[in-house]
Design an enzyme around this catalytic site. Structure first.
Site, PDB file in Angstrom:
ATOM      1  N   ARG A 144     101.287  76.969  33.687  1.00 54.64           N
ATOM      2  CA  ARG A 144     102.611  77.607  34.014  1.00 54.64           C
ATOM      3  C   ARG A 144     102.602  78.615  33.136  1.00 54.64           C
ATOM      4  NH1 ARG A 144     105.844  72.465  36.593  1.00 54.64           N
ATOM      5  NH2 ARG A 144     105.306  73.049  38.646  1.00 54.64           N
ATOM      6  N   ASN A 163     105.482  78.940  40.830  1.00 57.02           N
ATOM      7  CA  ASN A 163     104.826  78.369  39.448  1.00 57.02           C
ATOM      8  C   ASN A 163     103.360  77.823  39.554  1.00 57.02           C
ATOM      9  OD1 ASN A 163     105.632  76.240  40.918  1.00 57.02           O
ATOM     10  ND2 ASN A 163     107.290  75.581  39.222  1.00 57.02           N
ATOM     11  N   HIS A 178     101.861  71.979  41.279  1.00 58.04           N
ATOM     12  CA  HIS A 178     102.638  70.754  41.520  1.00 58.04           C
ATOM     13  C   HIS A 178     101.803  69.543  40.927  1.00 58.04           C
ATOM     14  CE1 HIS A 178     104.636  67.669  43.306  1.00 58.04           C
ATOM     15  NE2 HIS A 178     103.470  67.190  43.567  1.00 58.04           N
ATOM     16  N   TYR A 209     108.364  68.238  50.189  1.00 60.95           N
ATOM     17  CA  TYR A 209     109.500  68.674  49.522  1.00 60.95           C
ATOM     18  C   TYR A 209     110.751  67.886  50.039  1.00 60.95           C
ATOM     19  CZ  TYR A 209     106.749  71.194  46.137  1.00 60.95           C
ATOM     20  OH  TYR A 209     105.945  71.711  44.978  1.00 60.95           O
ATOM     21  N   LYS A 217      99.023  75.991  44.071  1.00 59.32           N
ATOM     22  CA  LYS A 217     100.171  76.580  45.073  1.00 59.32           C
ATOM     23  C   LYS A 217      99.418  77.916  45.663  1.00 59.32           C
ATOM     24  CE  LYS A 217     104.117  74.049  43.156  1.00 59.32           C
ATOM     25  NZ  LYS A 217     105.485  74.146  42.842  1.00 59.32           N
ATOM     26  N   ARG A 224     101.365  66.831  34.050  1.00 61.28           N
ATOM     27  CA  ARG A 224     102.612  67.383  33.782  1.00 61.28           C
ATOM     28  C   ARG A 224     102.521  68.101  32.531  1.00 61.28           C
ATOM     29  NH1 ARG A 224     106.394  66.934  37.787  1.00 61.28           N
ATOM     30  NH2 ARG A 224     108.167  67.524  36.567  1.00 61.28           N
ATOM     31  N   THR A 256     108.863  73.350  34.615  1.00 59.74           N
ATOM     32  CA  THR A 256     108.982  74.024  35.937  1.00 59.74           C
ATOM     33  C   THR A 256     109.242  75.554  36.017  1.00 59.74           C
ATOM     34  OG1 THR A 256     109.822  72.224  36.666  1.00 59.74           O
ATOM     35  CG2 THR A 256     110.406  73.882  38.234  1.00 59.74           C
ATOM     36  N   GLU A 293     102.361  60.514  47.662  1.00 64.40           N
ATOM     37  CA  GLU A 293     101.745  62.053  47.835  1.00 64.40           C
ATOM     38  C   GLU A 293     100.214  62.139  47.727  1.00 64.40           C
ATOM     39  OE1 GLU A 293     105.476  64.132  44.981  1.00 64.40           O
ATOM     40  OE2 GLU A 293     103.235  64.368  44.213  1.00 64.40           O
ATOM     41  N   PHE A 333     117.525  76.101  46.974  1.00 66.63           N
ATOM     42  CA  PHE A 333     116.140  77.058  47.007  1.00 66.63           C
ATOM     43  C   PHE A 333     115.240  76.459  48.039  1.00 66.63           C
ATOM     44  CE2 PHE A 333     115.964  73.881  43.555  1.00 66.63           C
ATOM     45  CZ  PHE A 333     114.819  73.175  43.971  1.00 66.63           C
TER      46      PHE A 333
HETATM   47  P1  ATP Z   1     106.522  70.498  41.308  1.00 69.38           P
HETATM   48  O1  ATP Z   1     107.354  69.084  42.174  1.00 69.38           O
HETATM   49  O2  ATP Z   1     106.445  71.404  42.420  1.00 69.38           O
HETATM   50  O3  ATP Z   1     105.446  69.733  40.611  1.00 69.38           O
HETATM   51  P2  ATP Z   1     108.461  70.352  39.406  1.00 69.38           P
HETATM   52  O4  ATP Z   1     108.519  68.851  39.463  1.00 69.38           O
HETATM   53  O5  ATP Z   1     108.198  70.754  38.056  1.00 69.38           O
HETATM   54  O6  ATP Z   1     107.483  71.050  40.161  1.00 69.38           O
HETATM   55  P3  ATP Z   1     110.796  70.055  40.965  1.00 69.38           P
HETATM   56  O7  ATP Z   1     112.152  70.061  40.166  1.00 69.38           O
HETATM   57  O8  ATP Z   1     110.348  69.204  41.551  1.00 69.38           O
HETATM   58  O9  ATP Z   1     110.127  70.459  39.797  1.00 69.38           O
HETATM   59  O10 ATP Z   1     111.045  71.453  41.929  1.00 69.38           O
HETATM   60  C1  ATP Z   1     109.967  71.466  42.926  1.00 69.38           C
HETATM   61  C2  ATP Z   1     109.660  72.867  43.073  1.00 69.38           C
HETATM   62  O11 ATP Z   1     110.687  73.879  43.546  1.00 69.38           O
HETATM   63  C3  ATP Z   1     109.217  73.891  41.942  1.00 69.38           C
HETATM   64  O12 ATP Z   1     107.973  73.570  41.364  1.00 69.38           O
HETATM   65  C4  ATP Z   1     109.372  75.169  42.219  1.00 69.38           C
HETATM   66  O13 ATP Z   1     108.484  75.726  42.942  1.00 69.38           O
HETATM   67  C5  ATP Z   1     110.694  75.040  43.090  1.00 69.38           C
HETATM   68  N1  ATP Z   1     112.032  75.275  42.470  1.00 69.38           N
HETATM   69  C6  ATP Z   1     112.572  74.280  41.560  1.00 69.38           C
HETATM   70  N2  ATP Z   1     113.627  74.662  40.904  1.00 69.38           N
HETATM   71  C7  ATP Z   1     113.852  75.900  41.542  1.00 69.38           C
HETATM   72  C8  ATP Z   1     114.822  76.741  41.395  1.00 69.38           C
HETATM   73  N3  ATP Z   1     115.947  76.794  40.437  1.00 69.38           N
HETATM   74  N4  ATP Z   1     114.781  78.103  42.012  1.00 69.38           N
HETATM   75  C9  ATP Z   1     113.732  78.133  43.201  1.00 69.38           C
HETATM   76  N5  ATP Z   1     112.716  77.349  43.203  1.00 69.38           N
HETATM   77  C10 ATP Z   1     112.779  76.166  42.290  1.00 69.38           C
HETATM   78 MG    MG Z   2     108.595  67.874  41.406  1.00 71.33          MG
END
Ligand code: ATP
Ligand code: MG
Length: 137
Positions: A102, A112, A115, A49, A9, A85, A91, A126, A57
């Site tokens: 992370r 973070n 992805h 997304y 990212k 993962r 996350t 994706e 968010f």
């Molecule tokens: P990613 O999809 O990026 O691999 P993830 O699967 O661990 O991450 P998701 O729940 O899919 O997490 O959320 C997507 C992204 O949105 C997160 O990686 C983070 O950048 C952002 N995000 C998730 N939760 C929050 C939150 N509570 N506040 C702010 N940003 C968030």
């Molecule tokens: Mg995700």
């Protein structure tokens, strides 16, 4: 062997951590099948997304993902989705296990570093979002 999709990212690219993260990916037994640096447009980030569109968010996440270049990757390994993962960590870096990417590099639940696809079906979608069929041969 199967595949997953990864992004380094904008926070990690800007901090000069892309090389260390690629090193961790290779040390984790993944083969980099395809790789490209790009700056996401708002349309791309909103589409990528889209599942989070209703979350509070979402706007901030799109701003973050478009603030600078990212590195997109097709990663190959046995059990690639889960293995990536696991290597990324939770996350929220505050909850991420010791030694995960992370835990090592991420600043917050939003910023973070990386992805990873959350299921093989998601990985397939994706991967084709950012790579053409000929990149993935
Ligand atoms: P990613 O999809 O990026 O691999 P993830 O699967 O661990 O991450 P998701 O729940 O899919 O997490 O959320 C997507 C992204 O949105 C997160 O990686 C983070 O950048 C952002 N995000 C998730 N939760 C929050 C939150 N509570 N506040 C702010 N940003 C968030
Ligand atoms: Mg995700």
């Amino acid at each position: 062997m199967d595949r997953t999709f990864a992004i380094i990212k904008p926070d990690a690219v800007a901090a000069g951590q892309a090389g260390q993260i690629l090193g961790a990916i290779e040390a984790g037994g993944f083969i980099v099948r395809a790789m490209r640096m790009l700056k996401m447009s708002r349309t791309q980030a909103e589409g990528f997304y889209g599942v989070h569109r209703e979350r509070p968010f979402f706007g901030s996440l799109v701003n973050f993902m478009t603030e600078g270049p990212v590195v997109v990757l097709a990663l190959e390994r046995e059990n690639a989705v889960k293995a990536w993962r696991d290597l990324m960590g939770a996350t929220n870096p505050a909850n991420a296990a010791e030694g995960t990417i992370r835990k090592r590099f991420a600043a917050s639940v939003e910023r973070n570093c990386v992805h990873g696809s959350d299921a093989p079906e998601t990985a397939a979608v994706e991967l084709t979002f950012f790579f053409s069929a000929s990149d993935l041969l």
